[in-house]
Scaffold this active site. Sequence first.
Site, PDB file in Angstrom:
ATOM      1  N   TYR A 198       0.843  -1.198   0.000  1.00  4.63           N
ATOM      2  CA  TYR A 198       0.000   0.000   0.000  1.00  4.63           C
ATOM      3  C   TYR A 198       0.875   1.244   0.000  1.00  4.63           C
ATOM      4  O   TYR A 198       1.951   1.254   0.602  1.00  4.63           O
ATOM      5  CB  TYR A 198      -0.865   0.062   1.269  1.00  4.63           C
ATOM      6  CG  TYR A 198      -2.043  -0.873   1.280  1.00  4.63           C
ATOM      7  CD1 TYR A 198      -3.277  -0.469   0.809  1.00  4.63           C
ATOM      8  CD2 TYR A 198      -1.922  -2.168   1.781  1.00  4.63           C
ATOM      9  CE1 TYR A 198      -4.369  -1.317   0.834  1.00  4.63           C
ATOM     10  CE2 TYR A 198      -3.010  -3.029   1.811  1.00  4.63           C
ATOM     11  CZ  TYR A 198      -4.227  -2.596   1.333  1.00  4.63           C
ATOM     12  OH  TYR A 198      -5.300  -3.442   1.368  1.00  4.63           O
ATOM     13  N   TYR A 224      -0.714  -9.848   0.886  1.00  6.60           N
ATOM     14  CA  TYR A 224       0.340  -9.209   1.680  1.00  6.60           C
ATOM     15  C   TYR A 224       0.374  -9.756   3.107  1.00  6.60           C
ATOM     16  O   TYR A 224      -0.634 -10.203   3.624  1.00  6.60           O
ATOM     17  CB  TYR A 224       0.197  -7.686   1.670  1.00  6.60           C
ATOM     18  CG  TYR A 224      -1.083  -7.123   2.253  1.00  6.60           C
ATOM     19  CD1 TYR A 224      -1.229  -6.907   3.618  1.00  6.60           C
ATOM     20  CD2 TYR A 224      -2.144  -6.759   1.420  1.00  6.60           C
ATOM     21  CE1 TYR A 224      -2.388  -6.362   4.136  1.00  6.60           C
ATOM     22  CE2 TYR A 224      -3.311  -6.211   1.930  1.00  6.60           C
ATOM     23  CZ  TYR A 224      -3.421  -6.014   3.299  1.00  6.60           C
ATOM     24  OH  TYR A 224      -4.577  -5.477   3.799  1.00  6.60           O
ATOM     25  N   ARG A 238      -2.809 -11.843   4.144  1.00  3.73           N
ATOM     26  CA  ARG A 238      -4.153 -11.526   3.690  1.00  3.73           C
ATOM     27  C   ARG A 238      -4.342 -11.993   2.254  1.00  3.73           C
ATOM     28  O   ARG A 238      -3.484 -11.750   1.404  1.00  3.73           O
ATOM     29  CB  ARG A 238      -4.400 -10.003   3.699  1.00  3.73           C
ATOM     30  CG  ARG A 238      -4.342  -9.257   5.026  1.00  3.73           C
ATOM     31  CD  ARG A 238      -5.470  -9.577   5.994  1.00  3.73           C
ATOM     32  NE  ARG A 238      -6.728 -10.033   5.421  1.00  3.73           N
ATOM     33  CZ  ARG A 238      -7.703  -9.254   4.927  1.00  3.73           C
ATOM     34  NH1 ARG A 238      -7.574  -7.953   4.926  1.00  3.73           N
ATOM     35  NH2 ARG A 238      -8.822  -9.779   4.464  1.00  3.73           N
ATOM     36  N   HIS A 278      -7.232  -8.547  -2.045  1.00  5.07           N
ATOM     37  CA  HIS A 278      -8.561  -7.952  -1.888  1.00  5.07           C
ATOM     38  C   HIS A 278      -8.541  -6.497  -2.292  1.00  5.07           C
ATOM     39  O   HIS A 278      -7.494  -5.857  -2.326  1.00  5.07           O
ATOM     40  CB  HIS A 278      -9.044  -8.080  -0.432  1.00  5.07           C
ATOM     41  CG  HIS A 278      -8.113  -7.417   0.541  1.00  5.07           C
ATOM     42  ND1 HIS A 278      -7.027  -8.062   1.086  1.00  5.07           N
ATOM     43  CD2 HIS A 278      -8.079  -6.158   1.035  1.00  5.07           C
ATOM     44  CE1 HIS A 278      -6.371  -7.233   1.872  1.00  5.07           C
ATOM     45  NE2 HIS A 278      -6.989  -6.057   1.862  1.00  5.07           N
ATOM     46  N   HIS A 282     -10.550  -2.987  -1.074  1.00  6.67           N
ATOM     47  CA  HIS A 282     -11.461  -2.397  -0.093  1.00  6.67           C
ATOM     48  C   HIS A 282     -12.516  -1.571  -0.830  1.00  6.67           C
ATOM     49  O   HIS A 282     -12.175  -0.780  -1.720  1.00  6.67           O
ATOM     50  CB  HIS A 282     -10.701  -1.480   0.864  1.00  6.67           C
ATOM     51  CG  HIS A 282      -9.700  -2.200   1.716  1.00  6.67           C
ATOM     52  ND1 HIS A 282      -9.983  -2.624   2.997  1.00  6.67           N
ATOM     53  CD2 HIS A 282      -8.425  -2.580   1.478  1.00  6.67           C
ATOM     54  CE1 HIS A 282      -8.915  -3.224   3.503  1.00  6.67           C
ATOM     55  NE2 HIS A 282      -7.955  -3.212   2.606  1.00  6.67           N
TER      56      HIS A 282
HETATM   57 FE   FE2 Z   1      -6.112  -4.346   2.786  1.00 10.59          FE
END
Ligand code: FE2
Lengths: 185, 261
Positions: free
Chosen positions: B127, B166, B176, B179, B181
Amino acid sequence: MRATPGQTVGPFFHYGLPYDGDRDLVPPGSVGAVRFGGRVLDGTGAGLQDALVEIWQARPDGTVPREPGSLRRDGWTFTGFGRASTGRDGRYAFSTLEPGPTEPGGAAFFAVTVFARGLMDRLFTRAYLPDDAAALAADPLLSSLPEERRSTLVARRDARGLTFDIRLQGADETVFLDLSGYRRP
Amino acid sequence: MNSTPVPAPDLEPQEAISARIAAIEAAHRADGEGRPQPALDYPPYRSSALRHPTKDLHHTDPETIEREAPCFGDRDVDPLEADLTIGGAGEPIGERMIIAGRVTDAEGRPVRRQLVEVWQANAGGRYVHKRDRHPAPLDPNFTGAGRCLTDDDGYYRFQTIKPGPYPWRNHHNAWRPAHIHFSLFGTEFAQRLVTQMYFPGDPLFALDPILRSITDPADRELLVASYDHDLTTHEWATGYRWDIVLGGSRGTLMENEGDEA
Ligand SMILES: [Fe+2]
């Protein structure tokens, strides 16, 4: 149809959801502007630095805004919607106008949504204005709550405006709402 | 060469987390009770411990302001914000993809002209966020945030890059599933939804405490997009379809549970 479930907002929403002017429903210091804010707290009373609070509210005359423009504020359209991420100490603050009651004699409140890392789904609550004792006493939600929990939904008035702390957990946990249907036809 | 991070001693192993995930799901299945999805008190997601209410949500009938939702319009959103691949000087790295679908209420009525916001990791699982310390590369051509308005039939559409999975520090070797969000508004306040969309067949589904906090498998399925060849475009991008149903209160008259109303 089955509703799509929610999921936590996670730790990385800061470049997805906040935007310039998100917390200023009216320019700070403009006529009628008040600060509405407080802290978002966990079960130990520590502030959450990764929470996000949204408000949705009526105008001072009690009418419901139906105008776009929350994401690109022009300084004079009151949209009734704001969004504020918390700072390192869990504080959030909006610059806004005080909502009026949407019905004569009703109790005025901000509709509040809370998101956070570690919070599995968003929570809804209300922040009532503290001034109209008769309206608060007659309010269907407040009067359905035990005495000691009512105060968690009433903002405190101070020199700068209105303070509303949101406690996710603990002895004085904020009342969070299930708004998923009507019981009164 | 030794670049393998040493596990922090306080982190539980995946096996322990998986066992707790399975036990909670079995208990929920056995008692047969419908319950809010996801569970707010969900110990396998460590950070939820001090951040879940201990008291039940309190039912109240929505009042005037709660029967409406904020309005957004063309002045709020530039159509270019629906394309997450055009923010930089060059093309972002990764699998270019389309994600599109329809937003409706529980009765199947389209949610028209309403705001959809997305944010996601890049193809390497990173991110653009100061708190993301995963040592995967940042992509100068990808910031990973977008917005659009649904059209008059409730459809939304984004062009983006498929995000990577990640790691996170919930437990040892926690990953995770990939995905995106999503944040949505409906036509009434209580339809507000923030959730995550997943990709079909991800091997990390079973291991992930965030997805598994939805303890009903049929509800989890609702968060998984499907590959849609009609959305895939020739020599350009793969396509995924994901429809969203906003719950809320409209038209739902609840049982009075014995009290005189
Ligand atoms: Fe996330």
